[in-house]
Design a protein around this motif. Structure first.
Motif, PDB file in Angstrom:
ATOM      1  N   PHE A  34      17.452  88.822  95.423  1.00  0.00           N
ATOM      2  CA  PHE A  34      18.757  89.478  95.390  1.00  0.00           C
ATOM      3  C   PHE A  34      19.580  89.016  94.191  1.00  0.00           C
ATOM      4  CE2 PHE A  34      17.530  89.748  99.856  1.00  0.00           C
ATOM      5  CZ  PHE A  34      17.881  91.054 100.172  1.00  0.00           C
ATOM      6  N   HIS A  35      18.940  88.930  93.029  1.00  0.00           N
ATOM      7  CA  HIS A  35      19.681  88.472  91.853  1.00  0.00           C
ATOM      8  C   HIS A  35      20.775  89.483  91.501  1.00  0.00           C
ATOM      9  CE1 HIS A  35      20.660  86.517  88.134  1.00  0.00           C
ATOM     10  NE2 HIS A  35      20.478  87.645  87.475  1.00  0.00           N
ATOM     11  N   HIS A  36      22.010  89.007  91.410  1.00  0.00           N
ATOM     12  CA  HIS A  36      23.156  89.878  91.150  1.00  0.00           C
ATOM     13  C   HIS A  36      24.125  89.264  90.152  1.00  0.00           C
ATOM     14  CE1 HIS A  36      21.889  92.420  94.397  1.00  0.00           C
ATOM     15  NE2 HIS A  36      22.979  93.153  94.337  1.00  0.00           N
ATOM     16  N   LYS A  37      24.900  90.137  89.529  1.00  0.00           N
ATOM     17  CA  LYS A  37      26.005  89.705  88.692  1.00  0.00           C
ATOM     18  C   LYS A  37      27.294  89.783  89.506  1.00  0.00           C
ATOM     19  CE  LYS A  37      24.213  91.191  84.180  1.00  0.00           C
ATOM     20  NZ  LYS A  37      24.469  92.071  82.995  1.00  0.00           N
ATOM     21  N   VAL A  38      28.196  88.882  89.213  1.00  0.00           N
ATOM     22  CA  VAL A  38      29.531  88.907  89.821  1.00  0.00           C
ATOM     23  C   VAL A  38      30.523  89.212  88.714  1.00  0.00           C
ATOM     24  CG1 VAL A  38      31.268  87.607  91.084  1.00  0.00           C
ATOM     25  CG2 VAL A  38      28.845  87.238  91.587  1.00  0.00           C
ATOM     26  N   ILE A  39      31.272  90.298  88.873  1.00  0.00           N
ATOM     27  CA  ILE A  39      32.179  90.759  87.827  1.00  0.00           C
ATOM     28  C   ILE A  39      33.636  90.666  88.291  1.00  0.00           C
ATOM     29  CG2 ILE A  39      32.853  92.749  86.406  1.00  0.00           C
ATOM     30  CD1 ILE A  39      29.947  93.717  86.669  1.00  0.00           C
ATOM     31  N   GLY A  40      34.455  90.039  87.482  1.00  0.00           N
ATOM     32  CA  GLY A  40      35.887  89.990  87.749  1.00  0.00           C
ATOM     33  C   GLY A  40      36.374  88.760  88.481  1.00  0.00           C
ATOM     34  N   ALA A  41      35.475  87.894  88.934  1.00  0.00           N
ATOM     35  CA  ALA A  41      35.907  86.697  89.657  1.00  0.00           C
ATOM     36  C   ALA A  41      36.701  85.765  88.760  1.00  0.00           C
ATOM     37  CB  ALA A  41      34.700  85.968  90.251  1.00  0.00           C
ATOM     38  N   ASP A  42      36.361  85.749  87.472  1.00  0.00           N
ATOM     39  CA  ASP A  42      37.044  84.860  86.537  1.00  0.00           C
ATOM     40  C   ASP A  42      38.492  85.289  86.277  1.00  0.00           C
ATOM     41  OD1 ASP A  42      35.971  87.166  85.366  1.00  0.00           O
ATOM     42  OD2 ASP A  42      35.963  86.279  83.373  1.00  0.00           O
ATOM     43  N   ARG A  43      38.799  86.564  86.563  1.00  0.00           N
ATOM     44  CA  ARG A  43      40.170  87.043  86.358  1.00  0.00           C
ATOM     45  C   ARG A  43      41.018  86.957  87.620  1.00  0.00           C
ATOM     46  NH1 ARG A  43      37.031  91.169  84.094  1.00  0.00           N
ATOM     47  NH2 ARG A  43      37.550  92.539  85.841  1.00  0.00           N
ATOM     48  N   LEU A  44      40.379  86.594  88.724  1.00  0.00           N
ATOM     49  CA  LEU A  44      41.075  86.568  90.007  1.00  0.00           C
ATOM     50  C   LEU A  44      41.880  85.279  90.153  1.00  0.00           C
ATOM     51  CD1 LEU A  44      41.422  88.086  92.705  1.00  0.00           C
ATOM     52  CD2 LEU A  44      39.460  86.796  93.570  1.00  0.00           C
ATOM     53  N   GLN A  45      43.157  85.416  90.395  1.00  0.00           N
ATOM     54  CA  GLN A  45      44.026  84.256  90.575  1.00  0.00           C
ATOM     55  C   GLN A  45      44.473  84.180  92.035  1.00  0.00           C
ATOM     56  OE1 GLN A  45      47.234  84.496  87.703  1.00  0.00           O
ATOM     57  NE2 GLN A  45      45.898  83.933  86.005  1.00  0.00           N
ATOM     58  N   LEU A  46      43.853  83.274  92.784  1.00  0.00           N
ATOM     59  CA  LEU A  46      44.185  83.108  94.188  1.00  0.00           C
ATOM     60  C   LEU A  46      45.325  82.109  94.340  1.00  0.00           C
ATOM     61  CD1 LEU A  46      40.619  82.960  95.802  1.00  0.00           C
ATOM     62  CD2 LEU A  46      42.082  84.945  95.410  1.00  0.00           C
ATOM     63  N   ASP A  47      46.073  82.227  95.416  1.00  0.00           N
ATOM     64  CA  ASP A  47      47.165  81.295  95.681  1.00  0.00           C
ATOM     65  C   ASP A  47      46.601  79.925  96.037  1.00  0.00           C
ATOM     66  OD1 ASP A  47      48.934  83.422  95.375  1.00  0.00           O
ATOM     67  OD2 ASP A  47      48.857  83.919  97.505  1.00  0.00           O
ATOM     68  N   ALA A  48      47.260  78.897  95.583  1.00  0.00           N
ATOM     69  CA  ALA A  48      46.811  77.543  95.880  1.00  0.00           C
ATOM     70  C   ALA A  48      47.070  77.162  97.331  1.00  0.00           C
ATOM     71  CB  ALA A  48      47.504  76.549  94.949  1.00  0.00           C
ATOM     72  N   ASP A  49      48.120  77.740  97.930  1.00  0.00           N
ATOM     73  CA  ASP A  49      48.516  77.318  99.273  1.00  0.00           C
ATOM     74  C   ASP A  49      48.401  78.415 100.326  1.00  0.00           C
ATOM     75  OD1 ASP A  49      50.508  78.916  98.295  1.00  0.00           O
ATOM     76  OD2 ASP A  49      52.158  77.680  99.053  1.00  0.00           O
ATOM     77  N   THR A  50      47.821  79.569  99.962  1.00  0.00           N
ATOM     78  CA  THR A  50      47.719  80.675 100.912  1.00  0.00           C
ATOM     79  C   THR A  50      46.323  81.281 100.839  1.00  0.00           C
ATOM     80  OG1 THR A  50      50.054  81.194 100.524  1.00  0.00           O
ATOM     81  CG2 THR A  50      48.743  82.874 101.652  1.00  0.00           C
ATOM     82  N   PRO A  51      45.611  81.350 101.957  1.00  0.00           N
ATOM     83  CA  PRO A  51      44.272  81.942 101.945  1.00  0.00           C
ATOM     84  C   PRO A  51      44.349  83.444 101.671  1.00  0.00           C
ATOM     85  CG  PRO A  51      44.977  81.584 104.193  1.00  0.00           C
ATOM     86  CD  PRO A  51      46.016  80.948 103.317  1.00  0.00           C
ATOM     87  N   CYS A  52      43.218  84.028 101.296  1.00  0.00           N
ATOM     88  CA  CYS A  52      43.195  85.464 101.036  1.00  0.00           C
ATOM     89  C   CYS A  52      42.230  86.155 101.988  1.00  0.00           C
ATOM     90  CB  CYS A  52      42.805  85.741  99.581  1.00  0.00           C
ATOM     91  SG  CYS A  52      41.068  85.452  99.224  1.00  0.00           S
ATOM     92  N   VAL A  53      42.303  87.480 101.988  1.00  0.00           N
ATOM     93  CA  VAL A  53      41.413  88.294 102.810  1.00  0.00           C
ATOM     94  C   VAL A  53      40.577  89.150 101.865  1.00  0.00           C
ATOM     95  CG1 VAL A  53      41.237  90.043 104.620  1.00  0.00           C
ATOM     96  CG2 VAL A  53      43.113  88.368 104.678  1.00  0.00           C
ATOM     97  N   PHE A  54      39.277  88.861 101.777  1.00  0.00           N
ATOM     98  CA  PHE A  54      38.370  89.676 100.978  1.00  0.00           C
ATOM     99  C   PHE A  54      37.963  90.896 101.806  1.00  0.00           C
ATOM    100  CE2 PHE A  54      37.568  85.311  99.385  1.00  0.00           C
ATOM    101  CZ  PHE A  54      37.894  85.516  98.047  1.00  0.00           C
ATOM    102  N   VAL A  55      37.932  92.048 101.163  1.00  0.00           N
ATOM    103  CA  VAL A  55      37.570  93.291 101.852  1.00  0.00           C
ATOM    104  C   VAL A  55      36.445  93.946 101.057  1.00  0.00           C
ATOM    105  CG1 VAL A  55      38.392  95.539 102.648  1.00  0.00           C
ATOM    106  CG2 VAL A  55      39.920  93.557 102.712  1.00  0.00           C
ATOM    107  N   CYS A  56      35.290  94.169 101.717  1.00  0.00           N
ATOM    108  CA  CYS A  56      34.097  94.648 101.014  1.00  0.00           C
ATOM    109  C   CYS A  56      33.453  95.820 101.754  1.00  0.00           C
ATOM    110  CB  CYS A  56      33.098  93.502 100.884  1.00  0.00           C
ATOM    111  SG  CYS A  56      31.656  93.860  99.853  1.00  0.00           S
TER     112      CYS A  56
END
Length: 241
Positions: free
Chosen positions: A21-43
């Protein structure tokens, strides 16, 4: 992504799956998550493709929502034998059921527990609140959540789409409302699109839960935005072929 505290068998299984299942991950490097608040990934779901690929390649720790049947051995046997395995013509049905009962189901339930799967009770409204309570508690501990909100019943064949994105169940947005109400913080909802043909996961532009809007209005906004972002990525991927 291998997460801290996962069982050895999960780590071994993931290492075995990587070469296939070799895959590329695109855009993770541009994602800025909050340091003190979790996020909800939707796929998108893509049958079992979305859950497998996100587990292998999503470069952030998370706890996934999983349908409650995935934590019940008998339910897994019945669902699999009456669903995916019912279409294959190589193995006898009786052998398929034996295989799932003694090997498949124990492996799947063990895996779902090891990755911290939060059971979702789509068809049991009273138990569904259990899902939201467990999710909110996890977010209060700083854990990110991964959700696959597609409603397969809205597709023409009643199955998850291999390409594109089905209509959403809308109730998942309540996690933003509940978490915001308990903590005063508004989490990010981050759209992802897992593309089987292109063999890549692409991050869309996140949106933050808005507690200044009426709950129903925000539910519709979130669903429309997140699905729109996923469809945008899917369309762009198609045009690049």
């Amino acid at each position: 992504m291998i997460q801290k505290g996962e069982k050895l068998e999960v780590r071994v299984l993931m290492r075995c799956l990587y070469p296939f299942f070799h895959h590329k991950v695109i855009g993770a490097d541009r994602l800025q998550l909050d340091a003190d608040t979790p996020c909800v990934f939707v796929c998108n779901h893509g049958e079992i493709y979305g859950p497998i690929i996100t587990k292998l390649y999503l470069p952030f720790p998370f706890r996934p929502w999983v349908t409650y049947e995935m934590l019940d051995r008998q339910a897994i046997v019945d669902r699999t034998c009456n669903g995916v395995l019912s279409h294959q013509k190589v193995l006898p049905p009786r052998f398929c059921r034996w295989l799932m009962k003694h090997i498949g189901a124990p492996l799947i339930t063990g895996l779902m527990r090891s990755v911290g799967g939060i059971p979702v009770y789509h068809d049991q409204p009273r138990k569904l609140m259990q899902t939201f309570r467990e999710t909110t508690a996890a977010m209060e501990r700083g854990e990110n959540i991964l959700i696959f909100p597609e409603n397969a019943a809205t597709s023409a064949d009643g199955r998850y789409q291999k390409e594109g994105v089905s209509e959403f169940f809308t109730g998942f947005t309540m996690v933003g409302q509940l978490y915001s109400g308990k903590t005063g913080k508004c989490p990010l909802f981050v759209p992802l699109y897992a593309n089987r043909k292109k063999r890549r996961i692409t991050f869309g532009t996140p949106t933050r839960y808005r507690d200044d809007l009426p709950a129903n209005e925000e539910k519709e906004r979130l669903c429309a935005y997140l699905r729109g972002e996923m469809l945008r990525i899917a369309t762009e991927d198609t045009e690049k072929r």
